[in-house]
Design a protein around this motif. Structure first.
Motif, PDB file in Angstrom:
ATOM      1  N   ALA A 109      52.898  48.322  15.199  1.00 50.66           N
ATOM      2  CA  ALA A 109      52.100  48.103  13.986  1.00 50.66           C
ATOM      3  C   ALA A 109      51.556  49.455  13.529  1.00 50.66           C
ATOM      4  N   PRO A 110      51.230  49.587  12.236  1.00 46.91           N
ATOM      5  CA  PRO A 110      50.605  50.832  11.785  1.00 46.91           C
ATOM      6  C   PRO A 110      49.362  51.123  12.644  1.00 46.91           C
ATOM      7  N   GLN A 111      49.156  52.376  12.939  1.00 41.23           N
ATOM      8  CA  GLN A 111      48.070  52.796  13.835  1.00 41.23           C
ATOM      9  C   GLN A 111      46.718  52.216  13.427  1.00 41.23           C
ATOM     10  N   GLU A 112      46.387  52.283  12.131  1.00 38.65           N
ATOM     11  CA  GLU A 112      45.085  51.816  11.651  1.00 38.65           C
ATOM     12  C   GLU A 112      44.921  50.313  11.878  1.00 38.65           C
TER      13      GLU A 112
ATOM     14  N   LYS B 205      40.582  36.775   8.896  1.00 33.35           N
ATOM     15  CA  LYS B 205      40.400  38.205   9.175  1.00 33.35           C
ATOM     16  C   LYS B 205      41.616  38.781   9.893  1.00 33.35           C
ATOM     17  N   LEU B 206      42.186  38.028  10.816  1.00 39.18           N
ATOM     18  CA  LEU B 206      43.371  38.503  11.545  1.00 39.18           C
ATOM     19  C   LEU B 206      44.498  38.849  10.582  1.00 39.18           C
ATOM     20  N   PHE B 207      44.724  38.000   9.601  1.00 37.67           N
ATOM     21  CA  PHE B 207      45.779  38.258   8.623  1.00 37.67           C
ATOM     22  C   PHE B 207      45.527  39.572   7.885  1.00 37.67           C
ATOM     23  N   LEU B 208      44.299  39.758   7.402  1.00 34.88           N
ATOM     24  CA  LEU B 208      43.999  40.994   6.672  1.00 34.88           C
ATOM     25  C   LEU B 208      44.044  42.213   7.583  1.00 34.88           C
TER      26      LEU B 208
ATOM     27  N   LEU C  84      46.258  25.370   9.207  1.00 35.52           N
ATOM     28  CA  LEU C  84      45.922  26.660   8.596  1.00 35.52           C
ATOM     29  C   LEU C  84      46.351  27.800   9.512  1.00 35.52           C
ATOM     30  N   MET C  85      46.071  27.668  10.791  1.00 40.10           N
ATOM     31  CA  MET C  85      46.451  28.694  11.745  1.00 40.10           C
ATOM     32  C   MET C  85      47.972  28.875  11.768  1.00 40.10           C
ATOM     33  N   THR C  86      48.700  27.783  11.712  1.00 35.79           N
ATOM     34  CA  THR C  86      50.160  27.831  11.670  1.00 35.79           C
ATOM     35  C   THR C  86      50.638  28.505  10.389  1.00 35.79           C
ATOM     36  N   THR C  87      49.999  28.200   9.269  1.00 31.84           N
ATOM     37  CA  THR C  87      50.348  28.813   7.985  1.00 31.84           C
ATOM     38  C   THR C  87      50.132  30.322   8.033  1.00 31.84           C
ATOM     39  N   ILE C  88      48.967  30.741   8.504  1.00 31.43           N
ATOM     40  CA  ILE C  88      48.665  32.175   8.595  1.00 31.43           C
ATOM     41  C   ILE C  88      49.643  32.852   9.552  1.00 31.43           C
TER      42      ILE C  88
ATOM     43  N   LEU D 159      52.402  36.313   9.113  1.00 33.13           N
ATOM     44  CA  LEU D 159      52.167  37.567   9.836  1.00 33.13           C
ATOM     45  C   LEU D 159      53.472  38.324  10.072  1.00 33.13           C
ATOM     46  N   PRO D 160      53.408  39.660  10.055  1.00 32.24           N
ATOM     47  CA  PRO D 160      54.619  40.480  10.204  1.00 32.24           C
ATOM     48  C   PRO D 160      54.967  40.763  11.668  1.00 32.24           C
ATOM     49  N   TYR D 161      55.821  39.964  12.236  1.00 40.45           N
ATOM     50  CA  TYR D 161      56.255  40.194  13.610  1.00 40.45           C
ATOM     51  C   TYR D 161      57.465  41.119  13.623  1.00 40.45           C
ATOM     52  N   PRO D 162      57.552  41.999  14.627  1.00 34.81           N
ATOM     53  CA  PRO D 162      58.688  42.925  14.680  1.00 34.81           C
ATOM     54  C   PRO D 162      60.001  42.200  14.976  1.00 34.81           C
ATOM     55  N   ASP D 163      59.884  41.016  15.568  1.00 38.42           N
ATOM     56  CA  ASP D 163      61.060  40.240  15.939  1.00 38.42           C
ATOM     57  C   ASP D 163      60.590  38.794  16.095  1.00 38.42           C
TER      58      ASP D 163
END
Length: 179
Positions: free
Chosen positions: A22-25, A74-77, A160-164, A168-172
């Motif tokens: 993931a990006p460092q930040e 918040k996790l999504f953002l 909602l948790m499933t939707t979020i 999310l951007p998973y590498p795989d």
């Protein structure tokens, strides 16, 4: 509730250790965020499996659920932190960007609405839980619903948790939690 616990455990395990891809930040933000508290709050939902709810129990139950919703948003953002930072709609105080982990539920809702990050069907649900959890400010009379309404909202939280999670951007795909 077990699926909520499992889902938040998987999310915390993966996103709490996202350095290296993931990006460092974003990885830094997620590693310092209390994703472990999402797990603990998920486990705490079992406390609210009451037969006859007293008002105090129901108010605390709503506060518990509201905190979980807020953490999930918040996790999504945080996962999309670099996009959030560049977004003209991000929140600032005295010109400094407010990180997603510091946003209150109302600000999160505003951002999600403006950016159409969630389908409109989610906002009445989030609004309802927010209104119910605000009864924690116990001086003013507020509607707190009932046990059945709370249980229905807990089940919707899993959705909602499933939707979020699906956004999310998973590498795989193999890293994506199954709950």
């Amino acid at each position: 509730m077990d699926r909520i616990i499992s889902g938040n455990t998987q999310l915390a395990s993966f996103w709490g250790n996202s350095h290296g891809w993931a990006p460092q930040e974003a990885a830094d933000l997620m590693s310092k965020s209390r994703l472990d508290w999402q797990i603990e709050l998920s486990k705490t939902l079992k406390l609210w499996d009451f037969k006859e709810a007293e008002h105090g129990q129901l108010i605390l139950a709503w506060a518990n659920l509201g905190a979980l919703i807020e953490g999930t948003l918040k996790l999504f953002l945080a996962a999309y932190y670099l996009d959030y930072v560049k977004d003209a709609e991000n929140f600032k105080i005295k010109g400094k960007i407010v990180d997603p982990d510091s946003l209150a539920l109302e600000k999160l809702k505003q951002f999600y609405r403006k950016r159409e990050l969630l389908n409109d069907i989610w906002f009445p649900y989030i609004d309802l839980v927010q209104q119910r959890r605000n009864a924690i400010h116990a001086f003013k009379d507020r509607p707190i619903g009932n046990k059945v309404e709370f249980e229905e909202c807990v089940h919707r939280y899993l959705d909602l948790m499933t939707t979020i999670n699906g956004m999310l951007p998973y590498p795989d795909k193999s890293y994506e939690p199954l709950f």
